[in-house]
Design a protein around this motif. Structure first.
Motif, short mmCIF file in Angstrom:
data_model
loop_
_atom_site.label_atom_id
_atom_site.label_comp_id
_atom_site.label_asym_id
_atom_site.label_seq_id
_atom_site.Cartn_x
_atom_site.Cartn_y
_atom_site.Cartn_z
N MET A 1 0.78 -1.21 -0.34
CA MET A 1 -0.12 -0.13 -0.39
C MET A 1 1.06 1.09 0.11
O MET A 1 1.90 1.24 1.18
CB MET A 1 -0.22 -0.24 1.59
CG MET A 1 -1.70 0.93 1.14
SD MET A 1 -2.80 1.24 2.64
CE MET A 1 -4.13 -0.23 2.41
N THR A 2 0.74 2.57 -0.88
CA THR A 2 1.40 3.30 -1.12
C THR A 2 0.62 4.45 -0.88
O THR A 2 -0.13 4.32 -0.78
CB THR A 2 1.77 3.43 -2.95
OG1 THR A 2 0.83 3.87 -3.29
CG2 THR A 2 3.47 2.80 -2.79
N PHE A 3 2.00 5.64 -0.21
CA PHE A 3 0.60 7.05 0.47
C PHE A 3 1.24 8.03 -0.32
O PHE A 3 2.72 8.19 -0.17
CB PHE A 3 0.52 6.94 1.53
CG PHE A 3 0.02 5.70 2.55
CD1 PHE A 3 -0.91 5.86 2.96
CD2 PHE A 3 0.74 4.55 2.82
CE1 PHE A 3 -1.84 5.29 3.65
CE2 PHE A 3 -0.23 3.45 3.58
CZ PHE A 3 -1.64 3.85 4.07
N ASP A 4 0.88 8.79 -1.36
CA ASP A 4 1.27 9.71 -2.05
C ASP A 4 1.25 11.01 -1.06
O ASP A 4 0.23 11.13 -0.04
CB ASP A 4 1.02 10.07 -3.44
CG ASP A 4 0.61 8.94 -4.33
OD1 ASP A 4 2.19 8.40 -4.46
OD2 ASP A 4 0.30 8.72 -4.54
N HIS A 5 2.05 11.80 -1.67
CA HIS A 5 2.05 13.27 -1.21
C HIS A 5 1.25 14.48 -1.30
O HIS A 5 0.10 14.59 -2.72
CB HIS A 5 3.29 14.45 -1.44
CG HIS A 5 4.77 13.60 -1.28
ND1 HIS A 5 5.05 13.00 -1.42
CD2 HIS A 5 5.64 14.74 -0.16
CE1 HIS A 5 6.68 12.59 -1.62
NE2 HIS A 5 6.60 13.55 -0.16
N SER A 6 0.29 15.12 -1.00
CA SER A 6 -0.64 16.02 -1.20
C SER A 6 -0.27 16.42 -2.12
O SER A 6 0.26 16.96 -2.68
CB SER A 6 -1.48 16.62 -0.41
OG SER A 6 -0.80 17.73 0.56
N ASN A 7 -1.88 17.65 -2.61
CA ASN A 7 -0.81 17.72 -3.93
C ASN A 7 -0.57 19.25 -3.71
O ASN A 7 -0.49 20.17 -3.79
CB ASN A 7 -2.54 18.57 -4.89
CG ASN A 7 -2.46 16.58 -5.62
OD1 ASN A 7 -1.31 16.84 -6.05
ND2 ASN A 7 -3.93 16.43 -6.68
N LYS A 8 -1.43 20.49 -2.75
CA LYS A 8 -1.57 21.55 -1.76
C LYS A 8 0.27 21.20 -1.34
O LYS A 8 0.47 22.37 -1.40
CB LYS A 8 -2.26 21.67 -0.78
CG LYS A 8 -2.25 22.71 0.68
CD LYS A 8 -3.08 22.36 1.35
CE LYS A 8 -2.57 24.11 2.12
NZ LYS A 8 -3.61 23.84 3.19
N TYR A 9 0.70 20.15 -0.57
CA TYR A 9 2.21 20.44 -0.53
C TYR A 9 3.17 20.39 -1.89
O TYR A 9 3.91 21.58 -1.28
CB TYR A 9 2.46 18.70 0.47
CG TYR A 9 3.57 18.97 0.80
CD1 TYR A 9 4.37 19.27 2.14
CD2 TYR A 9 4.59 17.92 0.38
CE1 TYR A 9 6.10 19.13 2.11
CE2 TYR A 9 6.10 17.86 0.09
CZ TYR A 9 6.02 18.46 0.95
OH TYR A 9 8.12 18.22 1.37
N LEU A 10 2.51 19.46 -2.47
CA LEU A 10 3.50 19.79 -3.78
C LEU A 10 3.77 21.16 -4.63
O LEU A 10 4.61 21.87 -4.62
CB LEU A 10 3.59 18.55 -4.96
CG LEU A 10 3.07 17.37 -4.40
CD1 LEU A 10 2.83 16.25 -5.09
CD2 LEU A 10 5.15 17.13 -4.31
N LYS A 11 2.25 21.81 -4.44
CA LYS A 11 2.58 23.00 -5.05
C LYS A 11 2.90 24.17 -4.33
O LYS A 11 3.95 25.21 -4.66
CB LYS A 11 0.97 23.11 -5.31
CG LYS A 11 -0.22 22.60 -6.20
CD LYS A 11 -1.48 22.94 -6.29
CE LYS A 11 -2.09 22.33 -7.15
NZ LYS A 11 -3.64 22.65 -6.70
N GLN A 12 2.95 24.07 -2.53
CA GLN A 12 3.25 25.39 -1.86
C GLN A 12 5.18 24.99 -2.38
O GLN A 12 5.87 25.89 -2.02
CB GLN A 12 3.31 24.58 -0.65
CG GLN A 12 2.01 25.35 -0.32
CD GLN A 12 1.55 25.23 1.06
OE1 GLN A 12 1.92 24.27 1.59
NE2 GLN A 12 0.88 25.75 1.68
N ASN A 13 5.86 23.36 -2.62
CA ASN A 13 7.16 23.20 -2.78
C ASN A 13 7.37 23.64 -3.97
O ASN A 13 8.61 24.05 -3.96
CB ASN A 13 7.55 21.50 -1.99
CG ASN A 13 8.55 21.32 -2.06
OD1 ASN A 13 9.85 22.15 -2.12
ND2 ASN A 13 8.86 20.00 -1.86
#
Length: 133
Positions: A1-13
């Motif tokens: 089972m995998t858990f990805d980063h949230s889109n909000k976190y990726l956009k801020q980064n």
């Protein structure tokens, strides 16, 4: 089972990395005296964008059998869940307990829904391990 980063976190980064590169370009054009201010911001910005790309491609957490892999700057840190006896859910992390040992796993880069399912899966694994003993 995998858990990805949230889109909000990726956009801020991504925005943060572009801002760092922008500061570095402005420092080069303004011919700033300090060499760190010129090239340091460019290097930090490039590293931030590389990390952002890597976080988009690879999952943040991987849960397989009794092994939890957490993404770090260079590679994954593997945590053997059979060493722990209890899990506690806090606001932005999960805390694994085992006698004297305590390990914190940050869940703030993931979605809230994924964080809850991760807690449920780890709790299920730990209760299964307790029944075996």
């Amino acid at each position: 089972m995998t858990f990805d980063h949230s889109n909000k976190y990726l956009k801020q980064n991504l925005i943060f990395g572009l801002l760092q590169i922008g500061i570095g370009i402005v420092a080069l054009l303004a011919d700033s005296i300090n060499a760190f201010f010129q090239y340091g911001w460019l290097m930090i910005g490039i590293f931030t964008l590389y990390r952002n790309y890597r976080e988009r491609v690879k999952p943040y957490l991987i849960l397989k059998n009794n092994l939890l892999s957490v993404q770090k700057i260079f590679g994954y840190r593997k945590i053997n869940l059979s060493e722990f006896s209890d899990v506690e859910k806090t606001k932005n992390s999960l805390v694994l307990f085992s006698g004297e040992k305590k390990r914190r796993i940050g869940t703030w880069p993931t979605n809230k829904k994924e964080s809850e399912s991760l807690y449920a899966e780890i709790d299920k694994i730990l209760t299964r391990n307790k029944k075996k003993e």
